[in-house]
Design an enzyme around this catalytic site. Sequence first.
Site, PDB file in Angstrom:
ATOM      1  N   CYS A   2       0.857  -1.169   0.000  1.00  0.00           N
ATOM      2  CA  CYS A   2       0.000   0.000   0.000  1.00  0.00           C
ATOM      3  C   CYS A   2       0.898   1.224   0.000  1.00  0.00           C
ATOM      4  CB  CYS A   2      -0.864   0.012   1.253  1.00  0.00           C
ATOM      5  SG  CYS A   2      -1.747  -1.527   1.492  1.00  0.00           S
ATOM      6  N   ARG A  27       1.137   1.998  -5.980  1.00  0.00           N
ATOM      7  CA  ARG A  27       1.449   0.966  -4.984  1.00  0.00           C
ATOM      8  C   ARG A  27       0.226   0.110  -4.615  1.00  0.00           C
ATOM      9  NH1 ARG A  27       6.229   1.848  -2.504  1.00  0.00           N
ATOM     10  NH2 ARG A  27       5.612   0.502  -0.801  1.00  0.00           N
ATOM     11  N   TRP A  74      -3.648  -1.854  -1.340  1.00  0.00           N
ATOM     12  CA  TRP A  74      -3.633  -3.107  -2.117  1.00  0.00           C
ATOM     13  C   TRP A  74      -4.026  -4.162  -1.093  1.00  0.00           C
ATOM     14  CZ3 TRP A  74      -1.118  -7.895  -2.198  1.00  0.00           C
ATOM     15  CH2 TRP A  74      -1.189  -8.598  -3.415  1.00  0.00           C
ATOM     16  N   ASN A 100       1.139   0.034   5.933  1.00  0.00           N
ATOM     17  CA  ASN A 100       1.560  -0.742   4.763  1.00  0.00           C
ATOM     18  C   ASN A 100       2.327  -1.954   5.288  1.00  0.00           C
ATOM     19  OD1 ASN A 100       2.598  -1.660   2.300  1.00  0.00           O
ATOM     20  ND2 ASN A 100       4.325  -0.234   2.379  1.00  0.00           N
ATOM     21  N   GLY A 101       1.853  -3.156   4.959  1.00  0.00           N
ATOM     22  CA  GLY A 101       2.551  -4.359   5.436  1.00  0.00           C
ATOM     23  C   GLY A 101       1.550  -5.362   5.966  1.00  0.00           C
ATOM     24  N   GLU A 465       9.544 -11.100 -21.961  1.00  0.00           N
ATOM     25  CA  GLU A 465       9.199  -9.775 -21.457  1.00  0.00           C
ATOM     26  C   GLU A 465       8.047  -9.170 -22.264  1.00  0.00           C
ATOM     27  OE1 GLU A 465       9.553  -8.159 -18.917  1.00  0.00           O
ATOM     28  OE2 GLU A 465       9.274  -6.051 -19.421  1.00  0.00           O
ATOM     29  N   LYS A 469       4.446  -8.060 -20.692  1.00  0.00           N
ATOM     30  CA  LYS A 469       3.856  -6.721 -20.858  1.00  0.00           C
ATOM     31  C   LYS A 469       2.417  -6.849 -21.332  1.00  0.00           C
ATOM     32  CE  LYS A 469       5.987  -4.893 -19.032  1.00  0.00           C
ATOM     33  NZ  LYS A 469       7.174  -5.071 -18.300  1.00  0.00           N
ATOM     34  N   GLU A 472      -0.002  -8.404 -18.562  1.00  0.00           N
ATOM     35  CA  GLU A 472      -0.279  -7.644 -17.328  1.00  0.00           C
ATOM     36  C   GLU A 472      -1.128  -6.406 -17.563  1.00  0.00           C
ATOM     37  OE1 GLU A 472       2.993  -5.995 -15.049  1.00  0.00           O
ATOM     38  OE2 GLU A 472       4.164  -5.697 -16.852  1.00  0.00           O
ATOM     39  N   HIS A 488       8.628 -28.940 -29.476  1.00  0.00           N
ATOM     40  CA  HIS A 488       8.480 -29.899 -28.365  1.00  0.00           C
ATOM     41  C   HIS A 488       7.148 -29.721 -27.630  1.00  0.00           C
ATOM     42  CE1 HIS A 488      12.571 -31.238 -28.945  1.00  0.00           C
ATOM     43  NE2 HIS A 488      12.959 -29.971 -28.956  1.00  0.00           N
ATOM     44  N   LYS A 587       2.819  -1.858  -7.957  1.00  0.00           N
ATOM     45  CA  LYS A 587       4.168  -1.626  -8.462  1.00  0.00           C
ATOM     46  C   LYS A 587       5.230  -2.286  -7.583  1.00  0.00           C
ATOM     47  CE  LYS A 587       7.057   0.569 -11.237  1.00  0.00           C
ATOM     48  NZ  LYS A 587       7.170  -0.018 -12.588  1.00  0.00           N
TER      49      LYS A 587
HETATM   50  O1  M6R Z   1      10.693  -3.702  -8.215  1.00  0.00           O
HETATM   51  P1  M6R Z   1      11.088  -5.005  -8.839  1.00  0.00           P
HETATM   52  O2  M6R Z   1      11.907  -4.834 -10.077  1.00  0.00           O
HETATM   53  O3  M6R Z   1      11.720  -5.950  -7.882  1.00  0.00           O
HETATM   54  O4  M6R Z   1       9.709  -5.670  -9.298  1.00  0.00           O
HETATM   55  C1  M6R Z   1       9.685  -6.965  -9.817  1.00  0.00           C
HETATM   56  C2  M6R Z   1       8.347  -7.258 -10.444  1.00  0.00           C
HETATM   57  O5  M6R Z   1       7.324  -7.145  -9.498  1.00  0.00           O
HETATM   58  C3  M6R Z   1       8.039  -6.319 -11.619  1.00  0.00           C
HETATM   59  O6  M6R Z   1       9.036  -6.361 -12.588  1.00  0.00           O
HETATM   60  C4  M6R Z   1       6.694  -6.689 -12.266  1.00  0.00           C
HETATM   61  O7  M6R Z   1       6.786  -7.927 -12.902  1.00  0.00           O
HETATM   62  C5  M6R Z   1       6.272  -5.594 -13.242  1.00  0.00           C
HETATM   63  N1  M6R Z   1       4.880  -5.303 -13.077  1.00  0.00           N
HETATM   64  C6  M6R Z   1       6.488  -5.964 -14.651  1.00  0.00           C
HETATM   65  O8  M6R Z   1       6.060  -4.991 -15.541  1.00  0.00           O
END
Ligand code: M6R
Length: 592
Positions: A2, A27, A74, A100-101, A465, A469, A472, A488, A587
């Site tokens: 959060c 967040r 969150w 937060n936590g 990657e 993208k 997500e 395979h 994030k």
């Molecule tokens: O802050 P970090 O790089 O450790 O975060 C890792 C992942 O949570 C982050 O890369 C996540 O997969 C992103 N939403 C990807 O776009």
Amino acid sequence: MCGIVGYTGKDLALPIILGALERLEYRGYDSAGVALIEDGKLIIEKKAGKLRELVKALWGKNYKAKIGIGHTRWATHGSPTDQNAHPHTDQKRQFAVVHNGIIENYIELREELKREGVSFYSDTDTEVIAHLIARNYEGDLLDAVQRTIQKLKGAFAFAVITVHEPERIVCAKSGSPLIVGLGEGENFLASDIPAILPYTRKVIVLDDGEIADITPEGVNVYNFSGEPVSKDVMITPWNIVSAEKSGFKHFMLKEIYEQPKALNDTIKGFFSTEGTIPFSLKDFRRVLIVACGTSYHAGLVGKYWIERFANVPVEVVYASEFRYGHFPVGEKDLVIGISQSGETIDTKFALQSAKERGAFTVGLVNVVGSAIDRESDFTLYTHAGPEIGVAATKTFSAQLAVLYALGARESKEREELYALLRGVPALVESALELSEGVEKVADKYTKAKDFLYLGRYLSYPIALEGALKLKEISYIHAEGYPAGEMKHGPIALIDESMPVMLVAPKDRVYEKMLSNLEEILARKGKVISVGFVNDDVLKKKSRDFMPVPEVHETLTPFVTIIPLQLFAYHIASKLGLDVDQPRNLAKTVTVE
Ligand code: M6R
């Protein structure tokens, strides 16, 4: 995961808190709330949904309070409802807490409080903190917080205000991030620096086990035993422009276009501090990279570079798997934790565990002062500026630049490789220019249900990657796969309804990729390809073609990722989805 914020000073607290929450919304965005103290009374306003729902609920209410705390959530414990939204209060509504936590022993504490006659109104773990502080209060908020903390287990950063001391905020940190911002006659707290950037760049980064006592006149920091702690004040290089959309429709789009600058700053930053790197990769028997999500994909690219340039074996492991697996690791290993936020709990724990077993740990982070920065034996930085969009873009490119440089540093061809790296920002600029047509390509695929992304060698992690993208932010199923593995299994998926994204720059595996392309065409798959701009063969054979500039074969990831980021962005944007705040995500992931 959060975001929390607090303000005490000379100005109206509400607009400052709402603005800060907007910059922290990345967040978590399941609900939001504020607590203010006005005329000796606690005012609580909170709403399920995004921050804009809270803002709507506040229209026409002109609160005059000059102190307040805020939260964007969150959800972990308790569904995202008005009632579970923070701030939480004690029964008499004299204390308000944002957190937060996770309080791991909250069930036990809740039962104990219930036996003492406390009734609970929410399903959250946080509510116990408010009740405990109220019970421990004997005229000094700092003292009540100190006594409360002794009972809490888990990871937390929380802030509390009370009607009894209407200018004071006390906040505490153990595990979750927390910073204090220093102003003139006003002071701030927040989970992250962008929240307070319009007001100050003077920041104190709190460490685990610390409490800050904040009034408009000053800030004092103590450890959990109550002893004063002297803290350094850091001047953050970030500014407010980097935390705003600056005319772009979304942060993600802005951040995609910021990549040349992020790369330039990161490469300069690496070269200016290269002399301080206290190790050679060759001193170790192995490099182990631990990371999550996009950072993990950067690690996979880094593996190819480090093995090729430095001839040192590299293993890349999901941090969440490393921690509970049985990876033999010890003092002969260099363990690099890659994390944009520097707070991802899996990566942090993986590094801690490697360190305990004698490995030399290196953080590669974008956030100075983050947990991984502070806890690693050495830190390498990306200088990408704050990344607000939940989908990582510019920080991925910046991570690639550091990994390339780190490998190149050990090579006999170091100077040539460094020169190539210096040219990357301009190449990425031209990749962005060449990607003008990506939006039109994306238009054709908004109804697709599944995608297969294929690549080999350096383009394999780029396929992963690109697929991440897309899924997500557009919620379309996409699977990244090494193209050589297609036969395979995944080839069974291919028919006329399956779009296949091929990442096929002209490199050592180009011919193999062309064979894969033929295999897909033979099964009527729709091929979209990413290739060098002058590659007429690839262009002719693909249903759609997304060109990138021709680059040295070691540099392909820097340019091939650009159309893939834009492809995902345009699909999500055309579907009308919330690109910057996709559902269920946050994030910074500070839960396991
Ligand atoms: O802050 P970090 O790089 O450790 O975060 C890792 C992942 O949570 C982050 O890369 C996540 O997969 C992103 N939403 C990807 O776009």
